[in-house]
Write a protein that holds these residues in place. Structure first.
Motif, short mmCIF file in Angstrom:
data_model
loop_
_atom_site.label_atom_id
_atom_site.label_comp_id
_atom_site.label_asym_id
_atom_site.label_seq_id
_atom_site.Cartn_x
_atom_site.Cartn_y
_atom_site.Cartn_z
N GLY A 492 0.74 -1.23 0.24
CA GLY A 492 -0.04 0.06 0.02
C GLY A 492 0.91 1.19 0.02
O GLY A 492 0.27 2.34 0.47
N ILE A 493 2.04 1.34 -0.22
CA ILE A 493 3.00 2.39 -0.10
C ILE A 493 2.92 3.58 -1.30
O ILE A 493 3.00 4.62 -1.16
CB ILE A 493 4.49 1.71 -0.17
CG1 ILE A 493 4.44 0.51 0.90
CG2 ILE A 493 5.63 3.08 0.12
CD1 ILE A 493 4.28 0.88 2.08
N VAL A 494 2.73 2.98 -2.57
CA VAL A 494 2.71 3.90 -3.65
C VAL A 494 1.53 3.80 -4.64
O VAL A 494 0.70 2.67 -4.35
CB VAL A 494 4.18 3.85 -4.77
CG1 VAL A 494 5.20 4.00 -3.68
CG2 VAL A 494 3.91 2.45 -5.20
N ASP A 495 1.16 4.85 -5.50
CA ASP A 495 0.15 4.82 -6.38
C ASP A 495 0.54 4.15 -7.50
O ASP A 495 1.51 3.74 -7.78
CB ASP A 495 -0.49 6.18 -6.48
CG ASP A 495 0.34 6.94 -7.22
OD1 ASP A 495 1.58 6.89 -7.56
OD2 ASP A 495 0.04 8.44 -7.12
N GLU A 496 -0.46 4.19 -8.67
CA GLU A 496 -0.15 3.70 -9.99
C GLU A 496 1.07 4.24 -10.76
O GLU A 496 1.48 3.48 -11.49
CB GLU A 496 -1.25 3.88 -10.91
CG GLU A 496 -1.92 4.84 -11.05
CD GLU A 496 -3.07 5.52 -9.95
OE1 GLU A 496 -3.83 6.39 -10.65
OE2 GLU A 496 -2.80 5.10 -8.90
N HIS A 497 1.53 5.54 -10.15
CA HIS A 497 2.82 5.98 -10.96
C HIS A 497 3.81 5.88 -10.08
O HIS A 497 4.93 6.81 -10.19
CB HIS A 497 2.25 7.38 -11.31
CG HIS A 497 1.17 7.83 -12.12
ND1 HIS A 497 0.81 7.18 -13.19
CD2 HIS A 497 0.02 8.46 -11.72
CE1 HIS A 497 -0.23 7.56 -13.60
NE2 HIS A 497 -0.93 8.36 -12.86
N ALA A 504 1.37 9.47 6.24
CA ALA A 504 2.27 8.12 6.80
C ALA A 504 1.87 6.88 5.97
O ALA A 504 0.79 6.67 5.43
CB ALA A 504 1.86 7.92 8.11
N CYS A 505 2.83 5.94 5.99
CA CYS A 505 2.80 4.68 5.46
C CYS A 505 2.11 3.90 6.36
O CYS A 505 1.87 4.21 7.55
CB CYS A 505 4.22 4.12 5.50
SG CYS A 505 5.04 4.92 3.80
N PRO A 506 1.43 3.02 6.05
CA PRO A 506 0.93 2.25 4.55
C PRO A 506 0.20 2.73 3.70
O PRO A 506 -0.64 2.30 3.18
CB PRO A 506 0.75 0.72 5.04
CG PRO A 506 0.05 0.84 6.32
CD PRO A 506 0.57 1.80 7.01
N GLY A 507 0.01 3.91 3.46
CA GLY A 507 -0.74 4.77 2.32
C GLY A 507 -2.10 4.42 2.45
O GLY A 507 -2.80 4.65 3.63
#
Length: 673
Positions: A492-497, A504-507
């Motif tokens: 869950g850290i980053v989006d599609e880009h 904060a993480c975990p997004g």
């Protein structure tokens, strides 16, 4: 709607790649006689035959293929007919050397192997469409034709090319996806390191750079390469649909996570009429039957739960690994029927007759070098008879107990450079979580993170570094609705880009997990940490730790040592009607089993303690009834409890109570009622 089952095939598929062009015609009559003896119902033909079908530009020779198809039809063998576009002829590359792919460092591959194709090359595209058209016009209504087999194992061995044709094509793709160069700059974060583009014409493929390039660009290039290959498949497929209506079109996938990482099979599964797959055991010391089950479950899931077809596997050893052991007596049948248990409508092999020449002459086959006086041939004949006795399962579906979330885009993103630890491997986490579920005797569906998960009491997220906002909302709704979720670290850290989600993480998983992560704390090579949990139970972990801050979640296991000592390691968050578990470190299968045991209680999944380890039990059900497959991968006899009486289809015997499954054997019971 296109047909989704091989035309005219009234039995489970059994056979293999048939390459009669490698043999004198005097051998062909023996081939069909042996096919009848073995109970072969279908073979794949013509996959590598472009140079024979079109020996010179515009000059065609179909006579030999006419004779092959007629001979197979006369002997009751259906044909999976290939379009030979995986290997253009030498004359094609003489005329169009720029159709050979270029690597990121500028090296152009040479002709002499297979799959050396720039899929953006206009000349290749035109030539592939032409030979496909010629085949469809000639054989589109041939009485032997069961289905079309486009190309072969797309993405293997070359998925991406970095030539000038691909650069121009990539720019067009970016314009279609993003519209403007400003949108590309925003998606890629080109403000970092001064990479901003003022026109799309300045953009090139992610070629060799002095240090790490733009990760979002590299991720999009993998998407572009996959989309380009898929576009070429669609071109051939549409030609075949138009000229050969009523005949399904497929291409053979390689869904095993260890064998092909360049294809987004969720997208490809929507393009084929029938999902087919190739699977080969990776004999690296691990339990090969677990990876086999995983590949079969993933293939069935790509097919949307519908029956699929194992189009290639091996009768015994392969030839392309560092060490290629033979399969043990009985293993070929057990491997084949394990695929069938998990949804395949048969078992096909590479290949029918073992080659005497070429790169794969030591790859096993249905008819080995030693001929019919061999163990392999005798087992082939026995397997043909076994599959004939299982015809009643055709059209039934495999029943799953839990779901594992998987996304090829996330795998691609996770595999890029400069992540917190090179020891974290998304595929390894998927393998290990799957093995832990397998050892709990749970049959697994794989699912896309944005798919409807409401049918599953338990959903596992082994490694999803990239997750969209929609995926995060989907998982939150799943738990609130009563589902049980288990999530592994660095998800869950980053989006599609590949941009880190705000906050904060975990997004996108903060709310559903009820926690935040202040900092990742990967371990050095060889470092390990202990976890203490319920009633003093200890777990052992490595590779990764985190500074977890509960924000509604309860701590179940705590780090006992290391930088994170005293901090939460495994948590549980009650949310709505369900619960979400988080595992912030890398546990092995034993550690994961302890977590899954508790999560299974939340999911109300009863333990299956009566089943021995490595004795696999899978169900297929449908209008024709309910079938229990029991596969004993051990060297000891086993007993499997039955829900009720039934008939064992391989022996014809009645079964009730506890089913005896001899060492290394398979039993299939059609349950009464």
């Amino acid at each position: 709607m296109p047909e989704t089952t091989p035309k005219g095939l009234t039995r489970l598929a059994f056979g293999g790649d048939y390459n009669p062009e490698q043999w004198p015609e005097s051998v062909w009559q023996e081939d069909v006689r042996l096919m009848r003896e073995a109970g072969v119902s279908m073979v794949s033909v013509g996959i590598f035959s472009w140079a024979l079908l079109e020996p010179d530009p515009g000059r065609y020779d179909f006579g030999w293929l006419d004779r092959v198809l007629d001979l197979l039809h006369e002997n009751g063998v259906r044909v999976d007919l290939g379009t030979p576009t995986v290997v253009p002829p030498a004359w094609f590359y003489d005329a169009h050397p720029d159709a050979l792919p270029v690597t990121a460092d500028g090296t152009r591959y040479a002709f002499g192997s297979r799959g050396a194709i720039c899929h953006s090359n206009a000349d290749y595209r035109a030539a592939a469409a032409n030979i496909t058209t010629k085949l469809a016009e000639r054989y589109g209504d041939h009485p032997a034709l069961a289905m079309w087999h486009v190309h072969n194992e797309y993405g293997v061995p070359v998925s991406a090319c970095y030539c000038e044709s691909c650069a121009a094509h990539f720019r067009r793709w970016l314009t279609t996806v993003y519209g403007t160069v400003d949108a590309v700059n925003e998606a890629w974060g080109t403000a970092f390191w001064g990479q901003r583009y003022s026109t799309v014409e300045q953009i090139n493929p992610p070629r060799l750079t002095p240090t790490v390039g733009n990760p979002a660009q590299a991720l999009d290039y993998r998407r572009f390469a996959d989309a380009t290959i898929r576009e070429n498949f669609r071109t051939e497929r549409d030609i075949l649909h138009r000229l050969s209506p009523g005949v399904p079109v497929t291409t053979n996938f390689m869904t095993a996570l260890s064998q092909c990482d360049s294809i987004d099979y969720w997208a490809w599964g929507r393009e084929v009429d029938l999902v087919t797959n190739d699977h080969y055991l990776i004999t690296d010391g691990r339990r090969t039957h677990v990876n086999l089950a995983m590949a079969a479950d993933l293939t069935r899931s790509v097919a949307g739960g519908a029956p699929w077809l194992l189009l290639e596997h091996s009768t015994s050893g392969v030839n392309w690994q560092p060490r290629n052991p033979a399969k043990a007596p009985g293993q070929m049948a057990r491997n084949s029927l394990a695929h069938v248990a998990r949804g395949s409508e048969g078992a096909m092999f590479f290949q029918w007759r073992q080659s005497r020449r070429g790169a794969e002459k030591f790859h096993s086959a249905m008819v080995p070098h030693g001929g019919t006086d061999t163990r392999v041939w005798r087992e082939v004949v026995e397997l043909g008879a076994a599959l004939e006795s299982l015809d009643a399962i055709r059209g039934t579906r495999t029943v799953a107990d839990a779901a594992v979330l998987w996304d090829w885009h996330s795998w691609w993103a996770q595999s890029l450079d400069w992540r917190p630890s090179e020891d974290h491997d998304a595929r390894e986490r998927a393998d290990t979580f799957y093995e832990a579920l397998y050892d709990r005797h749970l049959t697994v569906d794989f699912a896309h993170p944005e798919a409807d998960l409401s049918a599953y009491p338990l959903v596992v997220v082994p490694a999803l570094y990239l997750m969209t906002e929609a995926a995060g909302a989907n998982l939150k709704a799943y738990v609130e609705g009563g589902g049980t979720l288990v999530v592994s670290y660095f998800s869950g850290i980053v989006d599609e880009h590949d941009a880190v989600h705000e906050g904060a993480c975990p997004g996108v998983l903060r709310d559903v997990l009820g926690l935040t992560v202040e900092e990742f704390s990967p371990l050095l090579a060889g470092e390990r940490v202990r976890l203490t949990g319920p009633e003093g139970a200890e777990l052992d972990a490595d590779v990764w730790t985190e500074f977890v801050v509960p924000r509604g979640a309860e701590t179940v296991w705590t780090y006992a040592d290391g930088l994170t000592a005293g901090r939460p390691a495994v948590t549980r968050h009650r949310l709505g009607e369900g619960a979400a578990w988080y595992v912030s470190t890398r546990l092995g299968t034993e550690g994961l089993d302890a977590v899954l045991a508790l999560a299974g209680q939340d999911a109300r999944i009863a333990p299956r303690a009566g089943l021995p380890r490595d004795v696999e039990v899978v169900r297929r059900t449908g209008e024709r009834g309910s079938y229990l497959f029991a596969l004993n991968h051990t060297a000891s006899d086993a007993k499997v409890p039955l829900d009720g009486p039934g008939t064992e289809l391989l022996t014809g015997e009645r079964a009730a109570g506890r089913l005896a499954v001899p060492a290394g054997a398979v039993r299939v019971v059609r349950l009464d009622g």
